[in-house]
Write a protein that holds these residues in place. Structure first.
Motif, PDB file in Angstrom:
ATOM      1  N   LEU A   1       0.845  -1.188   0.000  1.00 35.37           N
ATOM      2  CA  LEU A   1       0.000   0.000   0.000  1.00 35.37           C
ATOM      3  C   LEU A   1       0.884   1.242   0.000  1.00 35.37           C
ATOM      4  CD1 LEU A   1      -2.749   1.383   0.228  1.00 35.37           C
ATOM      5  CD2 LEU A   1      -2.543   1.165   2.708  1.00 35.37           C
ATOM      6  N   VAL A   2       0.610   2.136  -0.933  1.00 32.16           N
ATOM      7  CA  VAL A   2       1.322   3.405  -0.997  1.00 32.16           C
ATOM      8  C   VAL A   2       0.294   4.520  -1.009  1.00 32.16           C
ATOM      9  CG1 VAL A   2       3.322   2.432  -2.171  1.00 32.16           C
ATOM     10  CG2 VAL A   2       1.408   3.313  -3.518  1.00 32.16           C
ATOM     11  N   VAL A   3       0.748   5.764  -0.851  1.00 37.55           N
ATOM     12  CA  VAL A   3      -0.198   6.871  -0.756  1.00 37.55           C
ATOM     13  C   VAL A   3      -0.060   7.892  -1.873  1.00 37.55           C
ATOM     14  CG1 VAL A   3      -0.327   6.603   1.744  1.00 37.55           C
ATOM     15  CG2 VAL A   3       1.288   8.251   0.750  1.00 37.55           C
ATOM     16  N   ALA A   4       0.945   7.745  -2.718  1.00 37.65           N
ATOM     17  CA  ALA A   4       1.141   8.715  -3.793  1.00 37.65           C
ATOM     18  C   ALA A   4       0.269   8.360  -4.991  1.00 37.65           C
ATOM     19  CB  ALA A   4       2.606   8.764  -4.205  1.00 37.65           C
ATOM     20  N   ALA A   5      -0.451   9.334  -5.497  1.00 39.65           N
ATOM     21  CA  ALA A   5      -1.367   9.100  -6.610  1.00 39.65           C
ATOM     22  C   ALA A   5      -0.658   8.551  -7.841  1.00 39.65           C
ATOM     23  CB  ALA A   5      -2.093  10.385  -6.951  1.00 39.65           C
ATOM     24  N   ARG A   6       0.576   8.962  -8.054  1.00 43.58           N
ATOM     25  CA  ARG A   6       1.300   8.546  -9.261  1.00 43.58           C
ATOM     26  C   ARG A   6       1.548   7.047  -9.292  1.00 43.58           C
ATOM     27  NH1 ARG A   6       5.049  10.925  -5.904  1.00 43.58           N
ATOM     28  NH2 ARG A   6       6.823   9.629  -5.304  1.00 43.58           N
TER      29      ARG A   6
END
Length: 125
Positions: free
Chosen positions: A105-110
């Motif tokens: 899980l990551v939080v950056a939209a890219r």
């Protein structure tokens, strides 16, 4: 892959809404996918709201929504939810569902590959 959000609308401050995001073209049970919700208010950049790992064992939230919003998922239904409570006018935005084919899980939209069309949430005083 298609993501379709629903559940947005107009609500008074202090009220609640539940957003849903149905994913088609990918089966969660055989293709692990991390999911997240983002939002974008007029004149502002898109921001991370909440995310959840494939198993649902790990969730993360933006500080601005922590304690008020809850993200969950039903892998059997290929659906992700965002339960929003104690809504504030500053929560007004278009809410987007996003998918990332990964166990991480990551939080950056890219880093998210697939996006829904968005659903409008408006919170009035």
């Amino acid at each position: 892959v298609q993501l379709v959000e629903s559940g947005g609308g107009l609500v008074q401050a202090g009220g609640s809404l539940r957003l849903s995001c149905v994913v088609s073209g990918r089966t969660f049970s055989s293709d692990p996918t991390a999911m997240a919700w983002f939002r974008q208010a007029p004149g502002k950049e898109r921001e991370f709201v909440a995310g959840i790992t494939y198993s649902g064992s790990t969730t993360t939230y933006a500080d601005s929504v922590k304690g008020r919003f809850t993200i969950s998922r039903d892998n059997a239904k290929n659906t992700v939810y965002l339960q929003m409570s104690s809504l504030k006018p500053e929560d007004t935005a278009v809410y987007y569902c996003a998918a990332r084919r990964s166990l991480i899980l990551v939080v950056a939209a890219r880093n998210f590959n697939d996006w829904g069309q968005g659903t409008q949430v408006t919170v009035s005083l």
